[in-house]
Scaffold this motif. Structure first.
Motif, mmCIF file in Angstrom:
data_model
loop_
_atom_site.group_PDB
_atom_site.id
_atom_site.type_symbol
_atom_site.label_atom_id
_atom_site.label_comp_id
_atom_site.label_asym_id
_atom_site.label_seq_id
_atom_site.Cartn_x
_atom_site.Cartn_y
_atom_site.Cartn_z
ATOM 1 N N ALA A 149 -8.967 4.047 -12.523
ATOM 2 C CA ALA A 149 -8.971 2.672 -12.009
ATOM 3 C C ALA A 149 -8.932 2.630 -10.491
ATOM 4 O O ALA A 149 -9.400 1.668 -9.870
ATOM 5 C CB ALA A 149 -7.793 1.889 -12.578
ATOM 6 N N VAL A 150 -8.391 3.669 -9.850
ATOM 7 C CA VAL A 150 -8.285 3.662 -8.385
ATOM 8 C C VAL A 150 -9.141 4.756 -7.757
ATOM 9 O O VAL A 150 -9.100 4.946 -6.541
ATOM 10 C CB VAL A 150 -6.827 3.821 -7.943
ATOM 11 N N LEU A 202 -8.121 -1.664 -1.509
ATOM 12 C CA LEU A 202 -7.660 -2.469 -2.645
ATOM 13 C C LEU A 202 -6.475 -3.334 -2.225
ATOM 14 O O LEU A 202 -5.663 -2.904 -1.393
ATOM 15 C CB LEU A 202 -7.217 -1.565 -3.794
ATOM 16 N N GLU A 256 -1.208 -5.520 -4.696
ATOM 17 C CA GLU A 256 -0.782 -5.806 -6.076
ATOM 18 C C GLU A 256 -1.690 -5.107 -7.092
ATOM 19 O O GLU A 256 -1.232 -4.533 -8.092
ATOM 20 C CB GLU A 256 -0.774 -7.321 -6.314
ATOM 21 N N GLN A 257 -3.003 -5.152 -6.866
ATOM 22 C CA GLN A 257 -3.936 -4.494 -7.774
ATOM 23 C C GLN A 257 -3.751 -2.981 -7.749
ATOM 24 O O GLN A 257 -3.823 -2.307 -8.779
ATOM 25 C CB GLN A 257 -5.369 -4.866 -7.378
ATOM 26 N N PHE A 258 -3.472 -2.434 -6.565
ATOM 27 C CA PHE A 258 -3.256 -0.998 -6.435
ATOM 28 C C PHE A 258 -1.996 -0.557 -7.196
ATOM 29 O O PHE A 258 -2.014 0.436 -7.954
ATOM 30 C CB PHE A 258 -3.157 -0.647 -4.948
ATOM 31 N N ALA A 276 -0.516 -2.107 -9.705
ATOM 32 C CA ALA A 276 -0.718 -2.271 -11.155
ATOM 33 C C ALA A 276 -1.521 -1.119 -11.724
ATOM 34 O O ALA A 276 -1.239 -0.594 -12.829
ATOM 35 C CB ALA A 276 -1.410 -3.601 -11.424
ATOM 36 N N ALA A 277 -2.558 -0.688 -11.010
ATOM 37 C CA ALA A 277 -3.366 0.429 -11.490
ATOM 38 C C ALA A 277 -2.548 1.710 -11.538
ATOM 39 O O ALA A 277 -2.648 2.508 -12.481
ATOM 40 C CB ALA A 277 -4.591 0.594 -10.591
#
Length: 416
Positions: A88-89, A95, A98-100, A102-103
């Protein structure tokens, strides 16, 4: 001055006790319970140590795999991220935070689950391998511990074949199996002495009982051959001669019954059809005098046994079938056949109706249907008892079934 002699001293008390001596510490005796407890307890301990060691190694490997970094920042200006475990990363640039995060959390959970699955699968494989090894080792050790039972069983089978000279003579630790083997040997020793004494008694009784009866028969026959003897004396002599003959039959029957209770040691091939035919030939004159027809097909069947004793079975059954029959129009059927891997001799006859509850009494010595087997001219009451004993000595059995309309069906089954 003379001194009086001292009284004799009492004899010393015996120090040996014929009873079995108990060890000073019976709980230290290497019994089978203790040996099996140590064996299976040690196996469980070893298996547990091996399993724990394998799980420890697998867990260490999983932890080493889990210590690898989830991602690497390869470009500090553009914040470019690469990762071999978190797709995902992998290759992501700039990024949002928050998205980083979570991944990364998802990747951590996934990697933990993969490590646990690998640990579980490898632990199950290790447990399966240890179980197979434990069962194989336990089977081998149990066979080694219980091997004396096989020796005891083989000796018991040999004794069942009348080889009373066999002994177990088990060596090894003083446990329950050795105690059982020694007790069995002592029992065999007593049985051998008892059977030897019985055989000696039968031989002595055979001589001591036959000799006076033979002398009495000779004397009676000599007096009966005198033509000048009065008629009363002739009648008394005939009565005494018949009584003496009956006593001879009784003695012969008792001796044969005593001998036939044992197993037959020396066995030879015997044709059961020939044995039955000889018995029929000996009874033909008596059957003709009573108007009884003897019939039946006798197929050749070879058995292993004593021909004289087997002929006695057939003779006793055929004689009983003729004597306890319907006079004038009765019949006796004697057949031999091979059936279900065994030799079968069947003697059927017409005669009086026999209740089913009286069948067992017919095989008892000196018993006859509804009456005691004494005071009859039909025999001494040992025919069926001898037949049953001889059949058992050959490993077979005899059974009687009431025939519809009267009479019996005697069925003798012998192993081939």
């Amino acid at each position: 001055m003379a001194t009086t002699p001292a009284p004799p001293t009492a004899p010393p008390k015996p120090t040996w006790d014929p009873r079995r001596q108990e060890p000073p510490f019976p709980w230290l005796r290497p019994t089978i319970r203790i040996r099996l407890t140590l064996l299976y307890g040690g196996m469980f301990l070893i298996a547990g140590i091996l399993l724990l060691s394998i799980i420890y190694l697998l867990a260490a490997q999983a932890l080493n795999t889990g210590n690898e970094p989830l991602f690497k920042i390869v470009d500090g200006n553009a914040i470019k991220v690469t990762s071999t475990t978190c797709t995902a990363v992998d290759g992501a640039t700039n990024l949002p935070l928050e998205q980083f995060n979570a991944a990364i959390s998802t990747c951590i959970d996934h990697q933990r689950q993969v490590a646990l699955d690998n640990l579980l699968s490898r632990s199950l494989l290790a447990l399966l391998g240890l179980a197979i090894i434990a069962f194989a080792f336990g089977y081998a050790m149990a066979g080694r511990v219980l091997s004396p039972l096989g020796r005891i069983t083989r000796t018991a089978r040999a004794v069942a074949g009348s080889d009373l000279s066999r002994r177990i003579e088990l060596d090894g630790p003083d446990d329950e199996l050795k105690e059982l083997a020694d007790t069995f040997d002592d029992m065999l020793e007593r049985l051998q002495r008892a059977f030897t004494a019985q055989q000696r008694f039968v031989g002595n009784a055979s001589h001591e009982l036959r000799t006076p009866l033979a002398i009495n028969r000779t004397l009676l026959e000599v007096h009966l051959s005198d033509p000048a003897a009065p008629a009363e004396l002739q009648q008394l002599g005939k009565t005494l001669l018949a009584t003496n003959e009956r006593s001879e039959q009784l003695v012969e029957g008792l001796l044969l019954l005593a001998r036939s209770d044992n197993q037959i040691v020396e066995r030879k091939p015997v044709d059961l059809a020939e044995v039955a035919s000889r018995a029929v030939d000996q009874v033909l004159s008596e059957a003709d005098a009573k108007g009884v027809e003897i019939r039946g097909e006798r197929a050749p069947v070879i058995v292993q046994g004593n021909g004289v004793l087997l002929e006695r079975i057939a003779l006793n059954l055929v004689q009983n079938a003729v004597r306890y029959n319907v006079p004038g129009d009765g019949w006796v059927e004697v057949t031999t056949e091979f059936q279900h891997g065994q030799a079968v001799l069947v003697v059927s006859n017409t005669g009086p109706v026999v209740p089913a509850y009286e069948i067992d009494n017919l095989f008892e010595p000196f018993r006859r249907l509804r009456t005691e087997r004494t005071g009859s001219d039909k025999g001494v009451g040992l025919g069926l008892s001898i037949a049953r004993s001889v059949a058992r000595a050959h490993g077979g059995h005899i059974a009687a079934v009431p025939r519809e309309g009267g009479g019996l069906v005697m069925r003798v089954t012998l192993p081939i």
